[in-house]
Scaffold this motif. Structure first.
Motif, PDB file in Angstrom:
ATOM      1  N   LEU A   1      54.695 -27.284  26.514  1.00  0.00           N
ATOM      2  CA  LEU A   1      55.713 -27.830  25.613  1.00  0.00           C
ATOM      3  C   LEU A   1      55.730 -29.325  25.857  1.00  0.00           C
TER       4      LEU A   1
ATOM      5  N   PHE B   1      50.040 -19.660  22.354  1.00  0.00           N
ATOM      6  CA  PHE B   1      50.828 -18.448  22.222  1.00  0.00           C
ATOM      7  C   PHE B   1      51.210 -17.868  23.574  1.00  0.00           C
TER       8      PHE B   1
ATOM      9  N   TYR C   1      51.086 -22.210  18.369  1.00  0.00           N
ATOM     10  CA  TYR C   1      52.213 -22.236  17.462  1.00  0.00           C
ATOM     11  C   TYR C   1      52.625 -23.681  17.197  1.00  0.00           C
TER      12      TYR C   1
ATOM     13  N   TYR D   1      61.557 -29.452  17.394  1.00  0.00           N
ATOM     14  CA  TYR D   1      62.821 -29.709  18.080  1.00  0.00           C
ATOM     15  C   TYR D   1      63.377 -31.017  17.529  1.00  0.00           C
TER      16      TYR D   1
ATOM     17  N   TYR E   1      66.229 -26.827  19.719  1.00  0.00           N
ATOM     18  CA  TYR E   1      65.216 -26.070  18.990  1.00  0.00           C
ATOM     19  C   TYR E   1      65.609 -25.957  17.522  1.00  0.00           C
TER      20      TYR E   1
ATOM     21  N   TYR F   1      55.963 -25.878  16.851  1.00  0.00           N
ATOM     22  CA  TYR F   1      57.396 -25.889  17.152  1.00  0.00           C
ATOM     23  C   TYR F   1      57.994 -27.206  16.671  1.00  0.00           C
TER      24      TYR F   1
ATOM     25  N   PRO G   1      67.332 -32.194  23.667  1.00  0.00           N
ATOM     26  CA  PRO G   1      66.636 -31.652  22.487  1.00  0.00           C
ATOM     27  C   PRO G   1      67.181 -30.285  22.088  1.00  0.00           C
TER      28      PRO G   1
ATOM     29  N   GLY H   1      51.270 -19.495  30.449  1.00  0.00           N
ATOM     30  CA  GLY H   1      51.824 -19.206  31.771  1.00  0.00           C
ATOM     31  C   GLY H   1      52.560 -20.387  32.342  1.00  0.00           C
ATOM     32  N   SER H   2      52.576 -21.455  31.579  1.00  0.00           N
ATOM     33  CA  SER H   2      53.195 -22.664  32.126  1.00  0.00           C
ATOM     34  C   SER H   2      53.996 -23.352  31.049  1.00  0.00           C
ATOM     35  N   ALA H   3      55.096 -23.938  31.461  1.00  0.00           N
ATOM     36  CA  ALA H   3      55.914 -24.674  30.501  1.00  0.00           C
ATOM     37  C   ALA H   3      55.299 -26.015  30.155  1.00  0.00           C
ATOM     38  N   ARG H   4      54.236 -26.400  30.863  1.00  0.00           N
ATOM     39  CA  ARG H   4      53.695 -27.733  30.630  1.00  0.00           C
ATOM     40  C   ARG H   4      53.262 -27.919  29.194  1.00  0.00           C
TER      41      ARG H   4
ATOM     42  N   ARG I   1      51.817 -25.483  20.744  1.00  0.00           N
ATOM     43  CA  ARG I   1      51.803 -24.839  22.052  1.00  0.00           C
ATOM     44  C   ARG I   1      51.072 -23.516  21.967  1.00  0.00           C
TER      45      ARG I   1
ATOM     46  N   PHE J   1      56.198 -33.050  24.517  1.00  0.00           N
ATOM     47  CA  PHE J   1      56.852 -33.856  23.490  1.00  0.00           C
ATOM     48  C   PHE J   1      56.093 -35.158  23.294  1.00  0.00           C
ATOM     49  N   GLY J   2      55.890 -35.534  22.058  1.00  0.00           N
ATOM     50  CA  GLY J   2      55.373 -36.866  21.760  1.00  0.00           C
ATOM     51  C   GLY J   2      56.543 -37.816  21.560  1.00  0.00           C
TER      52      GLY J   2
END
Lengths: 113, 116
Positions: free
Chosen positions: A101, A93, A32, A36, A46, A34, A44, A96-99, A91, A103-104
């Motif tokens: 997400l 779909f 996807y 922010y 959304y 995203y 940040p 199992g991990s938030a990693r 990111r 950010f640059g």
């Protein structure tokens, strides 16, 4: 993870549309897009996300190209309060991990009076 | 409160000291995340909790950093033997569910840590 490329900074006149581009040429079919934003000294926030169809909500519109290699965030009538750093993130779909997400450096949008 | 609450908002400490940063997520949010943001950079992932357990701590830079969430709500990020390079804004976020298709994160305003 697909890497994104955004301009470092942009200016926009108050009341005009702000169009923020993002390149994600290595995006996978299950990823996807995203967006922010981060106003100075705040966390940040959304804005919007999408997979392949264009999306619109009360804050913005997201236009994703047919090949999904780039997208544009549109703020239809920018105000001074929209001055912020805007992050485009891709990111998977089912993560199992938030990693994922990740950010640059984002685009610093400055809305000028 | 309605949003993610982080305390303290500012913390100044000396090199070598121990620091605790607290995060109170949105009520009912099972997922909690810690990020770190250095000046001029985007947030960098540290750790993710699902309930009481750390589901992913792969972003913690070294063993001086540790986080807990004993009752599945409030979380504390702990930093031992602080170094000047630890100076940053530490951001906490929560979400209603793990990052599935609508994985919107709600961020707090952060705790600014300065190590002298």
């Amino acid at each position: 993870d697909a890497k994104t490329t955004q301009p470092t900074s942009m200016d926009c006149a108050e009341g005009r549309a702000a169009n923020l581009p993002c390149n994600h040429s290595t995006i996978s079919g299950n990823e996807y897009v995203y967006w922010y934003r981060q106003i100075h000294s705040q966390g940040p926030q959304y804005i919007i996300h999408g997979l392949k169809n264009n999306e619109t909500n009360e804050m913005a519109s997201l236009i994703i190209t047919e090949d999904r290699k780039s997208s544009t965030l549109i703020l239809p009538h920018a105000t001074l309060r929209d001055t912020a750093v805007y992050y485009c993130i891709v990111r998977p779909f089912s993560s199992g991990s938030a990693r994922q997400l990740t950010f640059g450096s984002g685009t610093q949008l400055t809305v000028l009076p | 409160g309605a949003g993610v609450s982080q305390t303290p908002s500012n913390k100044v400490t000396e090199k070598g000291k121990y620091v605790e940063l607290r995060c109170d997520p949105i009520s009912g949010h099972t997922a909690l995340y810690w990020y770190r943001q250095s000046l001029g950079q985007g947030p960098e992932f540290l750790i993710y909790f699902q309930g009481t357990g750390a589901a992913d701590d792969s972003g913690l830079p070294n063993d001086r950093f540790f986080a807990v969430r004993p009752e599945g709500s409030v979380s504390t990020l702990k930093i031992q033997r602080t170094e000047r390079g630890d100076s940053a804004v530490y951001l906490c976020a929560s979400s209603l569910r793990p990052q599935g298709a609508n994985g919107e994160l709600f961020f707090g305003e952060g705790s600014r840590l300065t190590v002298l």
